[in-house]
Scaffold this motif. Structure first.
Motif, PDB file in Angstrom:
ATOM      1  N   GLY A  77       0.814  -1.211   0.000  1.00  0.00           N
ATOM      2  CA  GLY A  77       0.000   0.000   0.000  1.00  0.00           C
ATOM      3  C   GLY A  77       0.844   1.256   0.000  1.00  0.00           C
ATOM      4  O   GLY A  77       0.503   2.246  -0.658  1.00  0.00           O
ATOM      5  N   ILE A  78       1.987   1.226   0.724  1.00  0.00           N
ATOM      6  CA  ILE A  78       2.879   2.402   0.758  1.00  0.00           C
ATOM      7  C   ILE A  78       3.539   2.606  -0.607  1.00  0.00           C
ATOM      8  O   ILE A  78       3.639   3.736  -1.098  1.00  0.00           O
ATOM      9  CB  ILE A  78       3.932   2.220   1.860  1.00  0.00           C
ATOM     10  N   PHE A  79       3.982   1.494  -1.233  1.00  0.00           N
ATOM     11  CA  PHE A  79       4.579   1.609  -2.566  1.00  0.00           C
ATOM     12  C   PHE A  79       3.562   2.132  -3.579  1.00  0.00           C
ATOM     13  O   PHE A  79       3.910   2.912  -4.477  1.00  0.00           O
ATOM     14  CB  PHE A  79       5.115   0.250  -3.016  1.00  0.00           C
ATOM     15  N   ASN A  80       2.306   1.696  -3.453  1.00  0.00           N
ATOM     16  CA  ASN A  80       1.266   2.211  -4.353  1.00  0.00           C
ATOM     17  C   ASN A  80       1.106   3.715  -4.199  1.00  0.00           C
ATOM     18  O   ASN A  80       0.928   4.439  -5.188  1.00  0.00           O
ATOM     19  CB  ASN A  80      -0.057   1.507  -4.068  1.00  0.00           C
ATOM     20  N   LEU A  81       1.176   4.190  -2.947  1.00  0.00           N
ATOM     21  CA  LEU A  81       1.080   5.631  -2.709  1.00  0.00           C
ATOM     22  C   LEU A  81       2.249   6.369  -3.354  1.00  0.00           C
ATOM     23  O   LEU A  81       2.069   7.435  -3.968  1.00  0.00           O
ATOM     24  CB  LEU A  81       1.052   5.899  -1.205  1.00  0.00           C
ATOM     25  N   LEU A  82       3.458   5.790  -3.246  1.00  0.00           N
ATOM     26  CA  LEU A  82       4.629   6.426  -3.867  1.00  0.00           C
ATOM     27  C   LEU A  82       4.480   6.470  -5.387  1.00  0.00           C
ATOM     28  O   LEU A  82       4.874   7.458  -6.027  1.00  0.00           O
ATOM     29  CB  LEU A  82       5.895   5.656  -3.474  1.00  0.00           C
ATOM     30  N   ILE A  83       3.925   5.401  -5.983  1.00  0.00           N
ATOM     31  CA  ILE A  83       3.730   5.386  -7.437  1.00  0.00           C
ATOM     32  C   ILE A  83       2.766   6.495  -7.852  1.00  0.00           C
ATOM     33  O   ILE A  83       3.013   7.242  -8.816  1.00  0.00           O
ATOM     34  CB  ILE A  83       3.209   4.006  -7.893  1.00  0.00           C
ATOM     35  N   ILE A  84       1.664   6.619  -7.127  1.00  0.00           N
ATOM     36  CA  ILE A  84       0.680   7.651  -7.472  1.00  0.00           C
ATOM     37  C   ILE A  84       1.281   9.046  -7.322  1.00  0.00           C
ATOM     38  O   ILE A  84       1.119   9.913  -8.196  1.00  0.00           O
ATOM     39  CB  ILE A  84      -0.570   7.487  -6.577  1.00  0.00           C
ATOM     40  N   LEU A  85       2.000   9.288  -6.200  1.00  0.00           N
ATOM     41  CA  LEU A  85       2.636  10.590  -6.009  1.00  0.00           C
ATOM     42  C   LEU A  85       3.679  10.860  -7.083  1.00  0.00           C
ATOM     43  O   LEU A  85       3.806  11.991  -7.576  1.00  0.00           O
ATOM     44  CB  LEU A  85       3.276  10.650  -4.613  1.00  0.00           C
ATOM     45  N   GLY A  86       4.446   9.826  -7.469  1.00  0.00           N
ATOM     46  CA  GLY A  86       5.447   9.990  -8.525  1.00  0.00           C
ATOM     47  C   GLY A  86       4.818  10.365  -9.845  1.00  0.00           C
ATOM     48  O   GLY A  86       5.320  11.243 -10.566  1.00  0.00           O
ATOM     49  N   VAL A  87       3.697   9.721 -10.194  1.00  0.00           N
ATOM     50  CA  VAL A  87       3.015  10.042 -11.450  1.00  0.00           C
ATOM     51  C   VAL A  87       2.474  11.466 -11.423  1.00  0.00           C
ATOM     52  O   VAL A  87       2.632  12.243 -12.385  1.00  0.00           O
ATOM     53  CB  VAL A  87       1.879   9.026 -11.711  1.00  0.00           C
ATOM     54  N   LEU A  88       1.846  11.863 -10.300  1.00  0.00           N
ATOM     55  CA  LEU A  88       1.292  13.215 -10.202  1.00  0.00           C
ATOM     56  C   LEU A  88       2.398  14.272 -10.278  1.00  0.00           C
ATOM     57  O   LEU A  88       2.254  15.294 -10.971  1.00  0.00           O
ATOM     58  CB  LEU A  88       0.503  13.346  -8.897  1.00  0.00           C
ATOM     59  N   CYS A  89       3.520  14.033  -9.588  1.00  0.00           N
ATOM     60  CA  CYS A  89       4.629  14.988  -9.624  1.00  0.00           C
ATOM     61  C   CYS A  89       5.240  15.078 -11.019  1.00  0.00           C
ATOM     62  O   CYS A  89       5.613  16.169 -11.480  1.00  0.00           O
ATOM     63  CB  CYS A  89       5.698  14.587  -8.602  1.00  0.00           C
ATOM     64  N   SER A  90       5.324  13.946 -11.712  1.00  0.00           N
ATOM     65  CA  SER A  90       5.860  13.951 -13.082  1.00  0.00           C
ATOM     66  C   SER A  90       4.940  14.732 -14.007  1.00  0.00           C
ATOM     67  O   SER A  90       5.406  15.464 -14.889  1.00  0.00           O
ATOM     68  CB  SER A  90       6.029  12.517 -13.588  1.00  0.00           C
TER      69      SER A  90
END
Length: 212
Positions: A136-149
């Motif tokens: 779940g934490i890695f999923n959050l990092l993926i979503i934040l990474g996509v939004l920041c990109s």
């Protein structure tokens, strides 16, 4: 591995061509040119035979001659028009075939690209977020990474404050992605080098055993 005279001859040719390619590490030379031209010639011959037996024969010759599907001659005729590219006077005729091909290719490629590179990317980003385990934490990092990109490519507002911080995180995320892609490419080339070194390592002892 050299086991008989035939494999000894072909493996010796392979070793010679391998050293010809490696000679480019010193500088460009005639041996490297020979190996390069052989690769290009063999590749062209291989793909010509592949197109003949996997394309022309089963998709034109057999439907027309054996099944009587004469309308298959239409794409065959369009294919023949492509050969007019070799004539300066009649090369314009090939534009009909190129236009037909580009229209079909675009119509087929656009839905596939939307499906594979847009919809699937979006669905892969819609991940469940929770704090029960690392997934779940890695999923959050993926979503934040996509939004920041995505914020990095948003130029309608100046990158300052929180938006500037998100843009910087986004560019770092992009650099990590580019680095992973470059590393994967390098590892693929290193794997080819390892394969060639292992081939040379096995060749000389097996050749000596065969000669004895």
């Amino acid at each position: 591995m050299v086991t008989d005279l035939t494999t000894a001859i072909w493996n010796t040719v392979a070793v010679f061509l391998t050293f010809c390619i490696f000679s480019f590490l010193y500088k460009d030379n005639p041996f490297y040119k020979i190996a390069e031209h052989i690769v290009v010639g063999v590749s062209a011959g291989y793909f010509a035979a592949l197109l003949l037996w996997d394309g022309l024969v089963p998709k034109l010759w057999e439907p027309v001659v054996k099944q009587g599907k004469w309308y298959y001659l239409i794409p065959g005729f369009l294919g023949l028009l492509m050969w007019t590219r070799f004539s300066k006077r009649y090369s314009w005729i090939s534009r009909f075939s190129i236009a037909f091909y580009m229209g079909i290719a675009t119509g087929v490629a656009v839905p596939l690209y939307v499906q594979n590179y847009v919809l699937r990317q979006l669905s892969s980003t819609m991940l469940p977020v929770h704090f029960q385990n690392l997934t779940g934490i890695f999923n959050l990092l993926i979503i934040l990474g996509v939004l920041c990109s995505l914020i990095y490519f948003f130029f309608s507002k100046e990158h300052k404050g929180a938006m500037g911080l998100a843009a910087r995180v986004g560019i770092w995320n992009l650099m990590v992605g580019f680095g992973a892609g470059f590393g994967l490419t390098v590892m693929g080339r290193v794997s080819l080098l390892i394969n060639r070194v292992q081939f040379l390592e096995d060749y000389f002892p097996s050749l000596i055993r065969f000669i004895r």
